[in-house]
Design a protein around this motif. Structure first.
Motif, PDB file in Angstrom:
ATOM      1  N   ILE A  17       0.861  -1.175   0.000  1.00 15.90           N
ATOM      2  CA  ILE A  17       0.000   0.000   0.000  1.00 15.90           C
ATOM      3  C   ILE A  17       0.901   1.229   0.000  1.00 15.90           C
ATOM      4  O   ILE A  17       1.854   1.311   0.779  1.00 15.90           O
ATOM      5  N   TYR A  18       0.614   2.181  -0.889  1.00 16.16           N
ATOM      6  CA  TYR A  18       1.296   3.467  -0.892  1.00 16.16           C
ATOM      7  C   TYR A  18       0.291   4.529  -0.487  1.00 16.16           C
ATOM      8  O   TYR A  18      -0.687   4.780  -1.198  1.00 16.16           O
ATOM      9  N   VAL A  19       0.489   5.109   0.679  1.00 18.12           N
ATOM     10  CA  VAL A  19      -0.439   6.112   1.203  1.00 18.12           C
ATOM     11  C   VAL A  19      -0.028   7.477   0.660  1.00 18.12           C
ATOM     12  O   VAL A  19       1.067   7.974   0.951  1.00 18.12           O
ATOM     13  N   ALA A  20      -0.898   8.090  -0.140  1.00 15.63           N
ATOM     14  CA  ALA A  20      -0.608   9.380  -0.754  1.00 15.63           C
ATOM     15  C   ALA A  20      -1.227  10.495   0.079  1.00 15.63           C
ATOM     16  O   ALA A  20      -2.453  10.565   0.215  1.00 15.63           O
ATOM     17  N   VAL A  21      -0.382  11.338   0.649  1.00 19.50           N
ATOM     18  CA  VAL A  21      -0.879  12.476   1.426  1.00 19.50           C
ATOM     19  C   VAL A  21      -1.137  13.613   0.445  1.00 19.50           C
ATOM     20  O   VAL A  21      -0.262  14.413   0.128  1.00 19.50           O
ATOM     21  N   VAL A  22      -2.350  13.648  -0.077  1.00 20.65           N
ATOM     22  CA  VAL A  22      -2.736  14.615  -1.101  1.00 20.65           C
ATOM     23  C   VAL A  22      -4.067  15.242  -0.718  1.00 20.65           C
ATOM     24  O   VAL A  22      -4.843  14.682   0.058  1.00 20.65           O
ATOM     25  N   PRO A  48       2.618  -6.077  -6.711  1.00 23.51           N
ATOM     26  CA  PRO A  48       1.669  -5.010  -7.021  1.00 23.51           C
ATOM     27  C   PRO A  48       1.482  -4.062  -5.851  1.00 23.51           C
ATOM     28  O   PRO A  48       1.633  -4.445  -4.689  1.00 23.51           O
ATOM     29  N   CYS A  49       1.156  -2.826  -6.167  1.00 22.82           N
ATOM     30  CA  CYS A  49       1.014  -1.777  -5.155  1.00 22.82           C
ATOM     31  C   CYS A  49      -0.293  -1.020  -5.379  1.00 22.82           C
ATOM     32  O   CYS A  49      -0.659  -0.708  -6.512  1.00 22.82           O
ATOM     33  N   LEU A  50      -0.989  -0.714  -4.307  1.00 23.30           N
ATOM     34  CA  LEU A  50      -2.239   0.038  -4.354  1.00 23.30           C
ATOM     35  C   LEU A  50      -2.019   1.414  -3.746  1.00 23.30           C
ATOM     36  O   LEU A  50      -1.465   1.541  -2.652  1.00 23.30           O
ATOM     37  N   ILE A  51      -2.440   2.476  -4.445  1.00 21.52           N
ATOM     38  CA  ILE A  51      -2.360   3.835  -3.915  1.00 21.52           C
ATOM     39  C   ILE A  51      -3.646   4.149  -3.154  1.00 21.52           C
ATOM     40  O   ILE A  51      -4.747   3.952  -3.665  1.00 21.52           O
ATOM     41  N   VAL A  52      -3.508   4.648  -1.924  1.00 21.96           N
ATOM     42  CA  VAL A  52      -4.654   4.984  -1.085  1.00 21.96           C
ATOM     43  C   VAL A  52      -4.486   6.417  -0.571  1.00 21.96           C
ATOM     44  O   VAL A  52      -3.425   6.755  -0.037  1.00 21.96           O
ATOM     45  N   PRO A  53      -5.496   7.285  -0.713  1.00 17.42           N
ATOM     46  CA  PRO A  53      -5.391   8.634  -0.149  1.00 17.42           C
ATOM     47  C   PRO A  53      -5.414   8.585   1.375  1.00 17.42           C
ATOM     48  O   PRO A  53      -6.147   7.786   1.963  1.00 17.42           O
ATOM     49  N   GLY A  76       3.542  18.538   0.104  1.00 21.34           N
ATOM     50  CA  GLY A  76       3.854  19.956   0.197  1.00 21.34           C
ATOM     51  C   GLY A  76       2.859  20.674   1.104  1.00 21.34           C
ATOM     52  O   GLY A  76       1.993  20.064   1.709  1.00 21.34           O
ATOM     53  N   GLY A  77       3.000  21.974   1.175  1.00 22.16           N
ATOM     54  CA  GLY A  77       2.089  22.756   2.006  1.00 22.16           C
ATOM     55  C   GLY A  77       2.502  22.780   3.460  1.00 22.16           C
ATOM     56  O   GLY A  77       3.608  22.359   3.824  1.00 22.16           O
ATOM     57  N   HIS A  78       1.591  23.256   4.286  1.00 21.48           N
ATOM     58  CA  HIS A  78       1.861  23.422   5.709  1.00 21.48           C
ATOM     59  C   HIS A  78       0.997  22.498   6.547  1.00 21.48           C
ATOM     60  O   HIS A  78      -0.167  22.230   6.208  1.00 21.48           O
TER      61      HIS A  78
END
Length: 251
Positions: A17-22, A48-53, A76-78
């Motif tokens: 699992i790849y956790v995307a901080v978006v 295999p890899c799954l992207i999860v927000p 990015g961001g604050h």
């Protein structure tokens, strides 16, 4: 009620699992924008890899998917622009899921917050801004309109990262590794449950590992390697080796 010491047996096709901080709106409209990182994780691991927000990520999802490993993204961001509760799912998994995990940059900072304070009782997270520029220190410097970053060191480029102690994550890498950095913040305090494993001239806690479980945080971006510097790719492959060793001992 969640209990520490939960060990999950991986099943099915979701292995990483790849956790995307978006931003959630951006994710819903445009997707995570992390396809190249997903591809690099899959190439390094052969899985295999799954992207999860990150705002949809929690312990229940981990129990349902039963992955072999978890990686978490930079962002990015604050921190002040993020509600603390948005990180509760990450915080929950970082404490209770005893499977291999690797946090990059901003998520490395979340890891520091998670183990240095109680996020359920924290009203706001403040940017842990990196050190001031030293006298006559002109590099690296880049234009920014952010007043918080005036006269601050901005790590933006390829930098030498020094191994503080040996670790399987650094197998085959030189003591001074060349890694991509892109950050104006850092983990200020090493959590008591962690050991320091890497440092640099501009950031003391470049890498840390949990003392009893395969949980890592790195301030730099191994997933953003670029020629002629491929040390990040080696690190991702080493993490895949850590994952394989972890599960082979439980098979």
């Amino acid at each position: 009620m969640l209990l520490s010491g939960v060990i999950l047996t991986p099943q099915g096709d979701i292995v990483y699992i790849y956790v995307a901080v978006v931003d959630q709106k951006g994710y819903d409209e445009k997707g995570p924008g992390s396809g190249h990182i997903k591809a690099r994780l899959e190439l390094a691991s052969g899985e295999p890899c799954l992207i999860v927000p990150y705002r949809r990520f929690n312990m229940k999802l981990v129990k349902d998917l039963q992955p072999r490993a978890i990686t978490m993204s930079g962002f990015g961001g604050h921190f002040e622009d993020h509600q603390v509760k948005w990180f509760w799912g990450m915080d929950e998994v970082l404490h209770y899921a005893e499977i291999p995990m690797l946090c990059f940059c901003g998520s490395h900072e979340v890891l520091g917050f998670s183990y240095n304070q109680n996020l359920r009782k924290t009203k706001i997270l403040r940017d842990p801004i990196i050190r001031q520029l030293r006298p006559n220190e002109d590099f690296p410097r880049r234009a920014t309109a952010d007043p918080k970053l005036k006269n601050r060191f901005l790590a933006d480029g390829i930098f030498p990262i020094q191994q503080v102690q040996k670790d399987p994550l650094f197998k085959g890498l030189p003591k001074n590794m060349m890694m991509r950095c892109s950050h104006s913040c850092e983990v200020k305090k090493l959590p008591r449950d962690f050991e320091l494993i890497a440092s640099s001239d501009h950031c003391r806690i470049e890498g840390m590992r949990h003392k009893t479980k395969p949980l890592y945080g790195v301030q730099f971006h191994p997933e953003a390697f670029a020629p002629p510097y491929f040390h990040g790719r080696t690190l991702l492959e080493n993490f895949a080796g850590i994952v394989n060793d972890y599960w082979s001992k439980r098979s």
